[in-house]
Design an enzyme around this catalytic site. Structure first.
Site, mmCIF file in Angstrom:
data_model
loop_
_atom_site.group_PDB
_atom_site.id
_atom_site.type_symbol
_atom_site.label_atom_id
_atom_site.label_comp_id
_atom_site.label_asym_id
_atom_site.label_seq_id
_atom_site.Cartn_x
_atom_site.Cartn_y
_atom_site.Cartn_z
ATOM 1 N N CYS A 179 16.660 24.410 4.213
ATOM 2 C CA CYS A 179 15.871 25.279 3.345
ATOM 3 C C CYS A 179 14.990 24.433 2.426
ATOM 4 O O CYS A 179 15.028 23.215 2.460
ATOM 5 C CB CYS A 179 16.789 26.156 2.489
ATOM 6 S SG CYS A 179 17.964 27.087 3.475
ATOM 7 N N MET A 180 14.227 25.088 1.581
ATOM 8 C CA MET A 180 13.360 24.350 0.664
ATOM 9 C C MET A 180 14.166 23.474 -0.287
ATOM 10 O O MET A 180 13.782 22.343 -0.590
ATOM 11 C CB MET A 180 12.507 25.333 -0.146
ATOM 12 C CG MET A 180 11.473 24.637 -1.012
ATOM 13 S SD MET A 180 10.524 25.790 -2.014
ATOM 14 C CE MET A 180 9.644 26.722 -0.778
ATOM 15 N N ASP A 181 15.325 24.009 -0.719
ATOM 16 C CA ASP A 181 16.048 23.344 -1.800
ATOM 17 C C ASP A 181 17.446 22.890 -1.431
ATOM 18 O O ASP A 181 18.124 22.295 -2.255
ATOM 19 C CB ASP A 181 16.190 24.322 -2.980
ATOM 20 C CG ASP A 181 14.877 25.003 -3.301
ATOM 21 O OD1 ASP A 181 13.892 24.274 -3.514
ATOM 22 O OD2 ASP A 181 14.838 26.248 -3.297
ATOM 23 N N ARG A 236 0.707 -10.801 6.821
ATOM 24 C CA ARG A 236 0.643 -9.557 6.052
ATOM 25 C C ARG A 236 1.755 -8.581 6.461
ATOM 26 O O ARG A 236 1.477 -7.486 6.970
ATOM 27 C CB ARG A 236 -0.706 -8.849 6.258
ATOM 28 C CG ARG A 236 -1.948 -9.656 5.926
ATOM 29 C CD ARG A 236 -3.186 -8.735 5.958
ATOM 30 N NE ARG A 236 -3.264 -7.950 7.174
ATOM 31 C CZ ARG A 236 -3.916 -8.313 8.280
ATOM 32 N NH1 ARG A 236 -4.594 -9.454 8.319
ATOM 33 N NH2 ARG A 236 -3.904 -7.529 9.338
ATOM 34 N N ARG A 260 -10.749 0.552 14.292
ATOM 35 C CA ARG A 260 -10.747 1.341 13.044
ATOM 36 C C ARG A 260 -11.792 0.692 12.137
ATOM 37 O O ARG A 260 -12.967 0.748 12.455
ATOM 38 C CB ARG A 260 -9.348 1.327 12.393
ATOM 39 C CG ARG A 260 -8.269 1.916 13.264
ATOM 40 C CD ARG A 260 -6.980 2.186 12.500
ATOM 41 N NE ARG A 260 -6.614 1.107 11.595
ATOM 42 C CZ ARG A 260 -5.426 0.961 11.021
ATOM 43 N NH1 ARG A 260 -4.468 1.826 11.295
ATOM 44 N NH2 ARG A 260 -5.179 -0.032 10.197
ATOM 45 N N LYS A 263 0.844 -1.201 0.000
ATOM 46 C CA LYS A 263 0.000 0.000 0.000
ATOM 47 C C LYS A 263 0.880 1.252 0.000
ATOM 48 O O LYS A 263 2.071 1.188 0.339
ATOM 49 C CB LYS A 263 -0.908 -0.011 1.232
ATOM 50 C CG LYS A 263 -0.144 0.072 2.557
ATOM 51 C CD LYS A 263 -1.051 -0.138 3.755
ATOM 52 C CE LYS A 263 -0.256 -0.109 5.063
ATOM 53 N NZ LYS A 263 -1.074 -0.511 6.214
ATOM 54 N N TYR A 271 19.039 30.789 6.538
ATOM 55 C CA TYR A 271 18.023 31.716 7.041
ATOM 56 C C TYR A 271 18.042 31.798 8.568
ATOM 57 O O TYR A 271 18.157 30.795 9.258
ATOM 58 C CB TYR A 271 16.633 31.238 6.624
ATOM 59 C CG TYR A 271 16.371 31.300 5.139
ATOM 60 C CD1 TYR A 271 16.556 32.476 4.417
ATOM 61 C CD2 TYR A 271 15.934 30.172 4.469
ATOM 62 C CE1 TYR A 271 16.301 32.526 3.055
ATOM 63 C CE2 TYR A 271 15.664 30.210 3.106
ATOM 64 C CZ TYR A 271 15.853 31.400 2.408
ATOM 65 O OH TYR A 271 15.602 31.432 1.070
ATOM 66 N N HIS A 323 -6.679 -7.008 12.501
ATOM 67 C CA HIS A 323 -5.402 -6.274 12.529
ATOM 68 C C HIS A 323 -5.088 -5.934 13.982
ATOM 69 O O HIS A 323 -5.984 -5.590 14.756
ATOM 70 C CB HIS A 323 -5.546 -5.014 11.674
ATOM 71 C CG HIS A 323 -4.264 -4.319 11.331
ATOM 72 N ND1 HIS A 323 -3.089 -4.968 11.006
ATOM 73 C CD2 HIS A 323 -3.966 -2.985 11.240
ATOM 74 C CE1 HIS A 323 -2.143 -4.080 10.727
ATOM 75 N NE2 HIS A 323 -2.651 -2.871 10.870
#
Ligand SMILES: *Cc1c(COP(=O)(O)O)cnc(C)c1O
Length: 372
Positions: free
Chosen positions: A308-310, A220, A136, A38, A261, A165
């Site tokens: 940072c983002m990148d 499983r 659940r 999954k 930053y 489960h």
């Protein structure tokens, strides 16, 4: 390092997946193995991982949604497929026609599946889920006799299995495990008394590793297939995912200069820093700022300043890595590299979440050990 080295990439070792599946199959000898793929195989890529799992002995594949199961069927996987959590709006017909086994949690859901089976002119294979205490999905014990009777009486469905489960299998000895096992046994007895002869399946990875008495006909495992160990004891599992990038630039920073930053880190002495083009858009959690290492040049080095983002910045002291040199963000940890587990521990989560969130459009995925 070639110019084609990607900014950042996730490398999946399918031999590690095969090793882990074979280990789990050995531990559950006598039971069939349903490889749980999954959520795009927990971020590892459903189709290649499913193929590797089948090569290593899995005879079933498990997905959460029908769409995921249909994708596997269309990709040519011909083993038994089981999908267990679908929304009321889903059209079960294509799933039934594609020979996908369906989880059933209620009489209402059973009716919808039976109706779809009539429409496509084929009996549906269903696995009745008893809620033994996870609360659940699954059918409450009070409603179970009605569900079992309805399924037994239907000429549109074949009952393949009774299943459930576990809530706390990753804490071996937790009292809930035996309580759930007892409720599961009762539910099975009810199904038998109604004239059904279903398979039973209950065990996730943790129960495969610690509760042989709960293996039944089918197990499983999910997380352990990917080499991440859900139980406290040592297991010979091999983490399949490596997250790596390469040095994009190095520079000498004079003492007193700050990085990234917010200037949260300042060089106390002259030092060399390496820029690595992987940031939170690529799966490096910003909340690891100031508390993560990478593996670079055969040792751990600290990421300094904010993620940072990148990009991130790595303090290399008086070493100067080559531009293009490999930077491992996490791996199996065998050489001492950081691991997904280490990230999870620092972040207060589980390694499941780390690897599952590694699917990012900008991050390439590459497979090792693919077979033709
Ligand atoms: C995810 C899942 C599994 C696999 O659990 P792991 O802890 O990853 O082994 C098994 N069964 C069901 C119903 C699941 O949702």
């Amino acid at each position: 390092m070639t110019a084609s080295f990607p900014r950042a990439e996730v490398v999946i070792d399918l031999d590690a997946v095969r090793h882990n599946v074979a280990l789990l199959a050995g531990r559950a000898a006598g039971s069939a193995v349903m490889a749980v793929v999954k959520a795009d195989a927990y971020g590892h890529g459903a189709v290649p991982v499913a193929r590797a799992a089948v090569e290593a002995g899995a005879t079933w594949l498990g997905t959460c949604s029908l769409g995921e199961a249909l994708d596997l069927r269309r990709a040519g996987l011909s083993v038994r497929l089981f999908s267990w959590l679908d929304v009321p709006e889903v059209d079960f017909g294509p799933g039934i026609l594609a020979d996908i086994d369906l989880g059933v949690s209620s009489v209402d859901e059973l009716r919808r599946i039976a109706t779809a089976a009539q429409q496509v002119g084929r009996r549906a294979r269903v696995h009745l889920k008893i809620d033994t205490g996870l609360s659940r999905n699954g059918c409450q014990p009070a409603d179970w006799p009605e569900l079992v009777a309805a399924a037994a009486a239907s000429s549109d469905v074949d009952v393949v299995a009774v299943w459930s489960h576990l809530a706390c299998a990753d804490e071996p000895g937790h009292p809930s495990i035996d309580i759930q096992a007892k409720r599961f046994a009762d539910a099975y007895d009810t199904a038998r008394a109604a004239g059904l002869d279903p398979l039973r399946h209950l065990a996730n990875s943790a129960a495969v590793l610690t509760r042989p008495d709960l293996h039944f006909d089918l197990v499983r495992p999910g997380i352990a297939m990917y080499g991440l160990n859900p139980v406290p004891q040592h297991e010979d599992l091999r983490p399949a995912m490596t997250f790596r990038a390469a040095v994009a630039l190095t520079k000498r920073l004079p003492a007193g200069e700050s990085v990234s930053y917010g200037h949260t880190w300042t060089a106390e002495r002259d030092t060399t820093v390496a820029l690595v083009p992987a940031g939170y858009a690529d799966g490096v959690p910003r909340s690891l700022s100031g508390r993560m290492d990478v593996w670079l040049g055969g040792r751990r080095r600290a990421v300094v300043g904010r993620v940072c983002m990148d990009q991130v910045v790595v303090d290399c002291g008086d070493d100067t890595p080559a531009v293009g040199e490999e930077v491992v963000l996490f791996a199996d940890g065998r050489a001492g590299e950081p691991t997904a587990r280490e990230w999870a521990d620092k972040l207060g989560t589980i390694d499941y979440e780390i690897v599952t969130s590694m699917y990012r459009p900008r991050v390439q995925r590459r497979y090792l050990g693919e077979r033709p």
